[in-house]
Each structure stands twice: as structure tokens, then as C-alpha cells.
Motif scaffolding. Structure first.
Motif, PDB file in Angstrom:
ATOM      1  N   UNK A   7      -3.306  20.890 -36.795  1.00 27.88           N
ATOM      2  CA  UNK A   7      -4.565  21.293 -37.290  1.00 27.88           C
ATOM      3  C   UNK A   7      -5.229  20.696 -37.865  1.00 27.88           C
ATOM      4  N   UNK A   8      -5.072  19.833 -39.363  1.00 32.79           N
ATOM      5  CA  UNK A   8      -5.644  18.991 -40.234  1.00 32.79           C
ATOM      6  C   UNK A   8      -6.623  17.427 -38.919  1.00 32.79           C
ATOM      7  N   UNK A   9      -5.389  17.465 -38.415  1.00 33.39           N
ATOM      8  CA  UNK A   9      -5.286  15.768 -37.471  1.00 33.39           C
ATOM      9  C   UNK A   9      -6.268  15.999 -36.844  1.00 33.39           C
ATOM     10  N   UNK A  10      -6.599  17.087 -35.758  1.00 35.98           N
ATOM     11  CA  UNK A  10      -7.650  17.744 -34.937  1.00 35.98           C
ATOM     12  C   UNK A  10      -8.792  17.810 -35.617  1.00 35.98           C
ATOM     13  N   UNK A  11      -9.032  18.204 -36.609  1.00 39.57           N
ATOM     14  CA  UNK A  11     -10.264  18.825 -37.425  1.00 39.57           C
ATOM     15  C   UNK A  11     -10.501  17.396 -37.961  1.00 39.57           C
ATOM     16  N   UNK A  12      -9.527  16.381 -38.526  1.00 38.58           N
ATOM     17  CA  UNK A  12     -10.100  15.024 -38.954  1.00 38.58           C
ATOM     18  C   UNK A  12     -10.458  13.978 -37.470  1.00 38.58           C
ATOM     19  N   UNK A  13      -9.844  14.428 -36.134  1.00 36.40           N
ATOM     20  CA  UNK A  13     -10.756  13.953 -34.928  1.00 36.40           C
ATOM     21  C   UNK A  13     -11.726  13.721 -34.970  1.00 36.40           C
ATOM     22  N   UNK A  14     -12.100  15.744 -35.167  1.00 31.56           N
ATOM     23  CA  UNK A  14     -13.082  16.233 -34.376  1.00 31.56           C
ATOM     24  C   UNK A  14     -14.755  15.585 -35.382  1.00 31.56           C
ATOM     25  N   UNK A  15     -14.265  15.182 -36.827  1.00 30.95           N
ATOM     26  CA  UNK A  15     -15.215  15.118 -38.167  1.00 30.95           C
ATOM     27  C   UNK A  15     -15.467  13.494 -37.547  1.00 30.95           C
ATOM     28  N   UNK A  16     -14.938  13.025 -37.455  1.00 28.37           N
ATOM     29  CA  UNK A  16     -14.755  11.355 -37.369  1.00 28.37           C
ATOM     30  C   UNK A  16     -15.918  10.984 -35.607  1.00 28.37           C
ATOM     31  N   UNK A  17     -15.794  11.881 -34.814  1.00 32.82           N
ATOM     32  CA  UNK A  17     -15.735  11.352 -33.785  1.00 32.82           C
ATOM     33  C   UNK A  17     -17.802  12.241 -34.105  1.00 32.82           C
ATOM     34  N   UNK A  18     -17.506  12.800 -34.470  1.00 32.22           N
ATOM     35  CA  UNK A  18     -18.360  13.759 -34.317  1.00 32.22           C
ATOM     36  C   UNK A  18     -19.450  13.017 -35.599  1.00 32.22           C
ATOM     37  N   UNK A  19     -19.161  12.158 -36.654  1.00 37.37           N
ATOM     38  CA  UNK A  19     -19.610  11.061 -37.060  1.00 37.37           C
ATOM     39  C   UNK A  19     -20.213  10.289 -36.289  1.00 37.37           C
ATOM     40  N   UNK A  20     -19.592   9.309 -35.487  1.00 34.10           N
ATOM     41  CA  UNK A  20     -19.557   8.318 -34.364  1.00 34.10           C
ATOM     42  C   UNK A  20     -20.780   8.569 -33.947  1.00 34.10           C
ATOM     43  N   UNK A  21     -20.697   9.851 -33.430  1.00 32.11           N
ATOM     44  CA  UNK A  21     -21.716  10.432 -32.519  1.00 32.11           C
ATOM     45  C   UNK A  21     -23.096  10.304 -32.891  1.00 32.11           C
ATOM     46  N   UNK A  22     -23.747  11.003 -33.972  1.00 31.84           N
ATOM     47  CA  UNK A  22     -24.768  10.751 -35.143  1.00 31.84           C
ATOM     48  C   UNK A  22     -25.070   9.347 -35.655  1.00 31.84           C
ATOM     49  N   UNK A  23     -23.732   8.776 -35.196  1.00 30.21           N
ATOM     50  CA  UNK A  23     -24.394   7.281 -36.342  1.00 30.21           C
ATOM     51  C   UNK A  23     -24.825   6.060 -34.608  1.00 30.21           C
ATOM     52  N   UNK A  24     -23.977   6.800 -33.735  1.00 26.32           N
ATOM     53  CA  UNK A  24     -24.440   5.641 -32.649  1.00 26.32           C
ATOM     54  C   UNK A  24     -26.146   6.490 -31.796  1.00 26.32           C
TER      55      UNK A  24
END
Length: 100
Positions: A7-24
Motif C-alpha cells: 500500500x505504501x508503494x502504491x501511494x508513493x507511485x500515485x504521488x510521483x505520477x501526480x507530481x510528474x503530471x503537474x510538472x509536465x
């Protein structure tokens, strides 16, 4: 409430994907790499909109297809709640009557 490692891995992945999409998206808005701000005709703007919706639509179709495949091929899910309630009642009956 503590989370498991998965679950922690999924949350980290979701957070990094969200951050990357905001940056792009922010970079695309600020730098306008394809010069879409120069488009003045409505037909050209609609063409860009249509082309930008193709990839998300394909991913949505694929994810719904995978979900439907799983849902309709797994017998327990297909039988639904009634099946599980009957199984629970049968288990309770077995425990109460001490049937092996």
C-alpha cells in the motif's frame, strides 16, 4: 491505521505520477512547445482537442475491457452477493450443527 508495504508503494507511485503530471502540464502551459496559442480558428482548436483525447480514450477502453474480462470470467464475482450470502449461511449452519 498502518499501511502495508504494498500500500505504501502504491501511494508513493500515485504521488510521483501526480507530481510528474503537474510538472509536465505546467511546463506545457508555460513554454507552449507546439505554439498552440497561435491557433485562431475554431476548427483547428477542435482538431487539437480531438487528437488530444485519443490516447486517454484508448487507455480508458483498455482498462474497462480488462475489468470486464476479470468480472465476467471469475465465477464468484459473476454470481454476486447472493452467492456469498448463501455460502456464509451454509458455513454458519455447518458450524452451528457441527457438520464436518
Amino acid at each position: 491505521m498502518s499501511l502495508s508495504n504494498k500500500q505504501q508503494g502504491v501511494i508513493k507511485g500515485m504521488g510521483s505520477a501526480m507530481l510528474m503530471s503537474i510538472v509536465v502540464i505546467s511546463a506545457a502551459i508555460l513554454y507552449d512547445p507546439f505554439h498552440y496559442s497561435n491557433i485562431s480558428q475554431i476548427s483547428q482548436k477542435l482538431a487539437v482537442l480531438g487528437l488530444s483525447l485519443v490516447l486517454p480514450t484508448l487507455f480508458l477502453i483498455a482498462s474497462i475491457g480488462r475489468l470486464a474480462k476479470y468480472r465476467f470470467l471469475v465465477q464468484k464475482i459473476l454470481m454476486g452477493v447472493d452467492y456469498h450470502l448463501r455460502q456464509l449461511k451454509l458455513l454458519c449452519y455447518k458450524v452451528y450443527c457441527k457438520i464436518p
